[in-house]
Design a protein around this motif. Structure first.
Motif, PDB file in Angstrom:
ATOM      1  N   VAL B 138       0.841  -1.191   0.000  1.00 46.02           N
ATOM      2  CA  VAL B 138       0.000   0.000   0.000  1.00 46.02           C
ATOM      3  C   VAL B 138       0.882   1.249   0.000  1.00 46.02           C
ATOM      4  O   VAL B 138       0.632   2.201  -0.743  1.00 46.02           O
ATOM      5  N   GLY B 139       1.935   1.220   0.804  1.00 48.24           N
ATOM      6  CA  GLY B 139       2.860   2.357   0.860  1.00 48.24           C
ATOM      7  C   GLY B 139       3.467   2.650  -0.495  1.00 48.24           C
ATOM      8  O   GLY B 139       3.550   3.797  -0.928  1.00 48.24           O
ATOM      9  N   ARG B 140       3.866   1.597  -1.204  1.00 50.13           N
ATOM     10  CA  ARG B 140       4.454   1.777  -2.534  1.00 50.13           C
ATOM     11  C   ARG B 140       3.469   2.475  -3.457  1.00 50.13           C
ATOM     12  O   ARG B 140       3.799   3.403  -4.189  1.00 50.13           O
ATOM     13  N   ALA B 141       2.198   2.038  -3.383  1.00 47.43           N
ATOM     14  CA  ALA B 141       1.174   2.637  -4.248  1.00 47.43           C
ATOM     15  C   ALA B 141       0.921   4.092  -3.871  1.00 47.43           C
ATOM     16  O   ALA B 141       0.652   4.928  -4.744  1.00 47.43           O
ATOM     17  N   LEU B 142       1.034   4.407  -2.578  1.00 47.76           N
ATOM     18  CA  LEU B 142       0.756   5.774  -2.133  1.00 47.76           C
ATOM     19  C   LEU B 142       1.827   6.763  -2.581  1.00 47.76           C
ATOM     20  O   LEU B 142       1.609   7.970  -2.600  1.00 47.76           O
ATOM     21  N   MET B 143       3.002   6.231  -2.927  1.00 49.55           N
ATOM     22  CA  MET B 143       4.131   7.107  -3.254  1.00 49.55           C
ATOM     23  C   MET B 143       3.883   7.957  -4.497  1.00 49.55           C
ATOM     24  O   MET B 143       4.548   8.962  -4.713  1.00 49.55           O
ATOM     25  N   THR B 144       2.960   7.543  -5.347  1.00 45.53           N
ATOM     26  CA  THR B 144       2.677   8.369  -6.533  1.00 45.53           C
ATOM     27  C   THR B 144       1.700   9.495  -6.194  1.00 45.53           C
ATOM     28  O   THR B 144       1.307  10.232  -7.086  1.00 45.53           O
ATOM     29  N   GLN B 145       1.312   9.624  -4.918  1.00 41.90           N
ATOM     30  CA  GLN B 145       0.284  10.586  -4.485  1.00 41.90           C
ATOM     31  C   GLN B 145      -0.961  10.438  -5.336  1.00 41.90           C
ATOM     32  O   GLN B 145      -1.390  11.376  -6.026  1.00 41.90           O
ATOM     33  N   PRO B 146      -1.563   9.234  -5.309  1.00 42.02           N
ATOM     34  CA  PRO B 146      -2.700   8.978  -6.210  1.00 42.02           C
ATOM     35  C   PRO B 146      -3.966   9.672  -5.738  1.00 42.02           C
ATOM     36  O   PRO B 146      -4.075  10.084  -4.586  1.00 42.02           O
ATOM     37  N   LYS B 147      -4.928   9.803  -6.664  1.00 42.67           N
ATOM     38  CA  LYS B 147      -6.268  10.269  -6.297  1.00 42.67           C
ATOM     39  C   LYS B 147      -7.112   9.074  -5.908  1.00 42.67           C
ATOM     40  O   LYS B 147      -7.954   9.159  -5.034  1.00 42.67           O
ATOM     41  N   VAL B 148      -6.900   7.981  -6.625  1.00 41.83           N
ATOM     42  CA  VAL B 148      -7.642   6.757  -6.335  1.00 41.83           C
ATOM     43  C   VAL B 148      -6.660   5.634  -6.030  1.00 41.83           C
ATOM     44  O   VAL B 148      -5.714   5.416  -6.775  1.00 41.83           O
TER      45      VAL B 148
END
Lengths: 336, 227
Positions: B138-148
């Motif tokens: 989840v942290g890895r995915a959050l690194m792009t500062q996503p909207k979704v």
């Protein structure tokens, strides 16, 4: 005193040559292991890649000697090395563009890529023989020895000599520099990390926005650098002969597999394991035992386990043993 | 959305899912209902025959998954969602690979959200426990500062205690203004935290309502939540 003499003999005939040979194998195996890790196939053309880079180094060396350029006491080949690397990068990238890329796009199985690389081997083989010929080329100039056996004897008063060739020490120093640079690149730079990430988990690397074609290109560039350096060091230490470089494929693959395919640390350790086994299995220990054993026990035979003709059998046996009992290699690697 | 894998049969039939900013939407349903397939369709890993995908009102139906990442989508697959041989910190760095700006602040935020990751930052991600791996993912995915943020069964294979903690973390993520779309096997717990729930059956929307309404709907309870 006799034990010391025995040790000097061992150092002179096994340890020093095996360290040099091991460094050369390690550099070669690193190239193989990187291709396995990133491009996911065993590159049978790696020996030819080494030979091609070395060939350009030799041609440039001849050119430099012809115009009188020299860096005595170091061999001129070191000056020609960057040109060899550039030439090798060019041929490797062209091969990728015209051969491997097609199979990559078609998502071919690894064995198809292996066979393609075998085809590349034969073509490169022909190209090299066409340009420089199949014969032996000696291109090591500059000083021959750092310590001559005779000087060592007079210096220390021992009965046995220990010779260290310039090429052996250049091999070791260059290998350390290249390996340190490679590990720095893989572990500290963004591009290097993206290479490891791609090698670890291709799909997730795509999800993270890592461009696979860029990773592949950088891998080939590094492989070409490693191959040219390895090939040139081997050629300086021994001689350059296209067929010998093709034969080097076996010990290099054995080294990569022993260490664990795809694992760079493993490739280095594997290189030294193979080098030390090849040399220690084929060395005649008569002199060593003569020093160690009481005078009347001295062996009359050569005490040689295998004739040097069988050195490839040693790497092959190690390869088979590792594949039988530990297919992923000593360090965590992919199984073959 | 209607579509399937490659040229195979359609798996999704006029299926609709949506999530508002800062909300949690959960897709539940029996095995083979097309839950994960719906996620892949949204992320562009599927052949779509009709329908559209949009983010912030912008149509992104024809973009590749990588381009969708750049548009503000982040996807955490169910399996193999971390780089096992890379350290925790390197995993996060790779998550931010597309970003050219300074990522240290985002990394701080991720470490605030998942303190255990800060502790283990130098350790290889493959050496962590199941729950910790999910946090890395989840942290890895959050690194792009996503909207979704899209999560495919984030609690698969972790213990109930860890599951509760993961859900708490997911609520925390949603509170930072990120929309969350997830597929869950643990339907009851997931619907408890959901602002919106979708029950999918055979690639079609069967029920759509708020999480709590679905939980109290007797028919949903009987058919999908085991009474």
């Amino acid at each position: 005193m006799d034990i010391l003499h025995a040790l000097i003999v061992l150092a002179n005939f096994i340890i020093v040559p095996a360290i040099a040979y091991g460094s050369q194998l390690a550099l070669g195996a690193l190239g193989i292991t990187l291709v396995v890790g990133v491009l996911r196939f065993s590159n049978f053309a790696h020996g030819e890649t080494m030979a091609f880079g070395t060939m350009i180094v030799i041609l440039m060396t001849w050119l430099f000697t012809a115009i009188g350029l020299s860096i005595y006491p170091l061999p001129t080949a070191l000056l020609a090395l960057p040109f060899g690397i550039i030439g090798c990068i060019a041929i490797v990238l062209l091969t990728d563009k015209f051969v491997y890329k097609f199979y990559r796009k078609a998502k071919s199985t690894p064995v198809v890529l292996v066979m393609a690389s075998l085809g590349v081997t034969f073509i490169m083989n022909g190209l090299i023989r066409f340009i420089i010929g199949p014969g032996d080329q000696r291109f090591a100039d500059g000083a021959r020895f750092i310590i001559k056996a005779r000087d060592f004897k007079t210096m220390t008063g021992f009965k046995e000599g220990l010779a260290i060739k310039v090429t052996q020490s250049i091999t070791l120093v260059t290998a350390i520099i290249v390996v340190a640079a490679l590990f720095w690149f893989l572990n500290k730079t963004r591009t290097g990390k993206s290479m490891r990430a791609y090698s670890d988990n291709e799909d997730l690397a795509l999800l993270s926005g890592i461009n696979p074609e860029r990773v592949v290109m950088i891998t080939w560039i590094i492989v070409a650098i490693l191959a040219t350096v390895a090939g040139t060091l081997y050629g300086l230490d021994k001689t350059f002969k296209p067929f010998t470089y093709f034969q080097l494929l076996l010990p290099m693959f054995a080294a990569a597999v022993v260490g664990g395919l795809g694992n760079p640390v493993g490739a280095i350790v594997g290189g030294f394991i193979i080098a030390f086994s090849e040399i220690s299995f084929t060395y005649a220990y008569k002199k060593v035992f003569t020093y160690l054993l009481p005078a009347d026990w001295a062996p009359t035979s050569l005490v040689q386990l295998l004739s040097t003709d069988y050195k490839f059998a040693v790497s092959f046996s190690i390869l088979v043993l590792v594949l039988l009992f530990r297919p992923t290699g000593l360090f965590k690697g992919q199984s073959t | 959305m209607t579509g399937g894998y490659g040229t195979g049969a359609d798996i999704l039939h006029d299926c609709t899912v949506a999530v508002n900013k800062g909300e949690i939407a959960v897709i539940v349903g029996p095995n083979g209902a097309g839950k994960s397939t719906a996620m892949k369709a949204i992320f562009g890993m599927l052949t779509m025959r009709s329908g559209q995908v949009s983010i912030d009102g912008e149509d992104i139906t024809n973009l590749s998954p990588q381009d969708r990442v750049a548009k503000g989508m982040a996807f955490v697959p169910q399996n193999q969602n971390i780089f096992t041989s890379l350290s925790v910190e390197e995993n996060l760095e790779m998550g931010a690979f597309l970003r050219e700006d300074d990522i240290s602040e985002t990394m701080h935020q991720v470490f605030d959200l998942f303190p255990i990751l800060k502790e283990r930052r130098k350790q290889a991600a493959g050496e962590l426990s199941g729950g910790q791996r999910q946090q890395v993912a989840v942290g890895r995915a959050l690194m792009t500062q996503p909207k979704v943020l899209m999560l495919d069964e984030p609690t698969a294979g972790v213990s109930p205690i860890v599951m509760d903690e993961l859900f708490d973390r997911i609520i925390d993520v949603a509170k930072t203004g990120i929309s969350i779309l997830m597929v869950e096997q643990n339907a009851r717990q997931a619907l408890e935290i959901a602002d919106k729930g979708y029950v999918l059956v055979q690639g079609e929307n069967r029920f759509t309502d708020t999480g709590s309404n679905l939980l109290s709907d007797p028919e949903v309870r009987k058919s999908f939540l085991g009474g």
